[in-house]
Design an enzyme around this catalytic site. Structure first.
Site, short mmCIF file in Angstrom:
data_model
loop_
_atom_site.label_atom_id
_atom_site.label_comp_id
_atom_site.label_asym_id
_atom_site.label_seq_id
_atom_site.Cartn_x
_atom_site.Cartn_y
_atom_site.Cartn_z
N ASP A 112 1.06 2.15 -7.58
CA ASP A 112 1.93 2.70 -6.53
C ASP A 112 3.09 3.43 -7.18
OD1 ASP A 112 3.22 3.18 -4.14
OD2 ASP A 112 3.97 1.14 -3.91
N GLU B 59 -0.51 5.96 -3.66
CA GLU B 59 -0.97 4.64 -4.09
C GLU B 59 -2.47 4.49 -3.88
OE1 GLU B 59 0.02 1.14 -1.57
OE2 GLU B 59 1.17 2.56 -0.37
MG LIG Z 1 5.00 4.35 -3.54
#
Ligand SMILES: [Mg+2]
Length: 395
Positions: free
Chosen positions: A10, A105
């Site tokens: 992420d 992500e």
């Molecule tokens: Mg992020």
């Protein structure tokens, strides 16, 4: 049963980080990306803005009040999408099983890939390094665990630039001290309800009786009890780009060098261009995919201008991309895909002076299509395409 290796990666404060990357004068300063109007909402706050109590989904008016010195920018999705492609391409070099959740992500299933990339920590470090390099300086937080839920919690645990590995068997130790709101499916309402029941941490939920949770919360109770015990069997489901047409083949024998690869690109370009014409599509880009004998996947892509469905233009675009690969390594898979597809009604206007060679080539393509249509795929072959061998797959 071998434990799965699930990675969740992420990007850190993605939109704001891209703005700071592109404009060095923004670095080290609080930056808010989002709706700039009176009813706008913060999409992303840079880490410099967060100590002021600003976070995503907050009304922009409130965010400006909390952090008056913040620089507020409208989102530039075209740019974020471009960077996102590079990030997803990096993930794709680690595993074919990449499930994007948003622009910034994704889950990556790396089960069984230790032989190639080393233990989980080394995989995670590699992903972080490659993302940093591919984006020119953006950081990604990575979590690794045996299931999706724990991997996602892990990636968030040491943000920004985090790296958290939860070893098999250590999931409960990791999860149980965390607040219940970290459980998937627990929003502010459910959090309140759980607090009323005296359940503050994930450990509290895990230790509660499942019958009690179901009675009080219905199916949500069953769901969060399972998650609290790190029981999450969901697979990583790769999202294939539906708006691309591709063909690839796994080879019986590894091949080395451009001269060996080009005949396979011809074969793929032929099949892809036929499918484009059959569906009345033109491609604005071409992508080449090569997998090394060590199972490392590399992809490179480039634009096709003007968009085309012609065999020789797809092939030329693909061959031009080869110089971006390290072709000294033996390859076991060669693939080509056309993307940025536009339909018949989106066709660009006829060029003012149509290139005669281009027209000739397209007439040949259409003639071959007609033969294949009538007599089947094996009726006639382009002289420059090798006979079939190995597994073939169309996407
Ligand atoms: Mg992020």
């Amino acid at each position: 049963v071998t434990e799965r290796i699930i990675v969740h990666a992420d990007m850190d404060a993605f939109y704001a980080a891209v703005e700071q990357l592109d404009d060095p004068s923004l670095r080290g300063k609080p930056v808010l990306v989002g709706g700039t109007g009176n009813r706008g909402v913060v999409s992303t706050a840079s880490y410099e803005a967060r100590p002021f109590g600003v976070h995503s989904a907050m009304p922009m008016v409130e965010a400006r009040r909390k952090c008056p010195q913040a620089i507020v920018l409208p989102p530039n999705f075209e740019r974020y999408t471009e960077i996102s492609r590079r990030i997803m391409d990096v993930f794709g070099t680690y595993s074919p099983l990449v499930e994007p959740l948003s622009l910034d992500e994704a889950f990556i299933d790396m089960t069984g890939a230790e032989g190639l990339f080393g233990p989980p920590r080394q995989m995670a470090l590699g992903i972080k390094r490659d993302v940093l390099e591919a984006t020119g300086g953006l950081t990604v937080s990575v979590g690794v665990a045996t299931c999706k839920f724990v991997a996602k919690v892990a990636s968030d645990h040491e943000k920004p630039d985090g790296l958290v590995i939860v070893e098999p068997g250590e999931e409960r130790e990791f999860l149980w001290p965390l607040p219940v709101k970290r459980l998937w499916g627990v929003g502010p309402k459910a959090e309140e309800r759980l607090r009323e029941l005296g359940l503050e941490t994930i450990g509290d939920v895990a230790r509660a009786s499942v019958q009690h949770l179901e009675r009080k919360l219905g199916s949500l109770g069953l769901h969060i009890h399972a998650l609290a015990h790190a029981r999450d069997m969901r697979d990583v489901i790769p999202e294939r780009d539906a708006r691309s047409v591709g063909a690839e083949r796994t080879l019986d024998v590894d091949i080395v060098g451009e001269a060996a690869i080009v005949p396979h690109l011809r074969e793929s370009a032929d099949r892809v261009s036929r499918r484009l014409r059959k569906h009345g599509l033109l491609a604005g880009g071409v992508r080449v995919k090569l997998k090394t004998a060590r199972f490392k996947l590399h992809t490179r892509q480039g634009p096709l201008r003007p968009p085309t469905d012609a065999y020789d233009e797809l092939l030329a675009g693909a061959v031009a991309l080869l110089e971006q690969f390290d072709l000294r390594q033996p390859m076991r898979l060669v693939g080509l895909a056309a993307f940025d597809l536009i339909g018949a009604d989106g066709r660009p206007q006829q060029e003012l002076f149509p290139d005669e060679r281009r027209e000739r080539s397209r007439r040949l393509d259409r003639a071959l299509d007609a033969v294949h249509e009538r007599f089947g795929d094996d009726a006639i072959h382009r002289g420059d395409i090798p006979p079939k061998r190995g597994d073939e797959r169309e996407e």
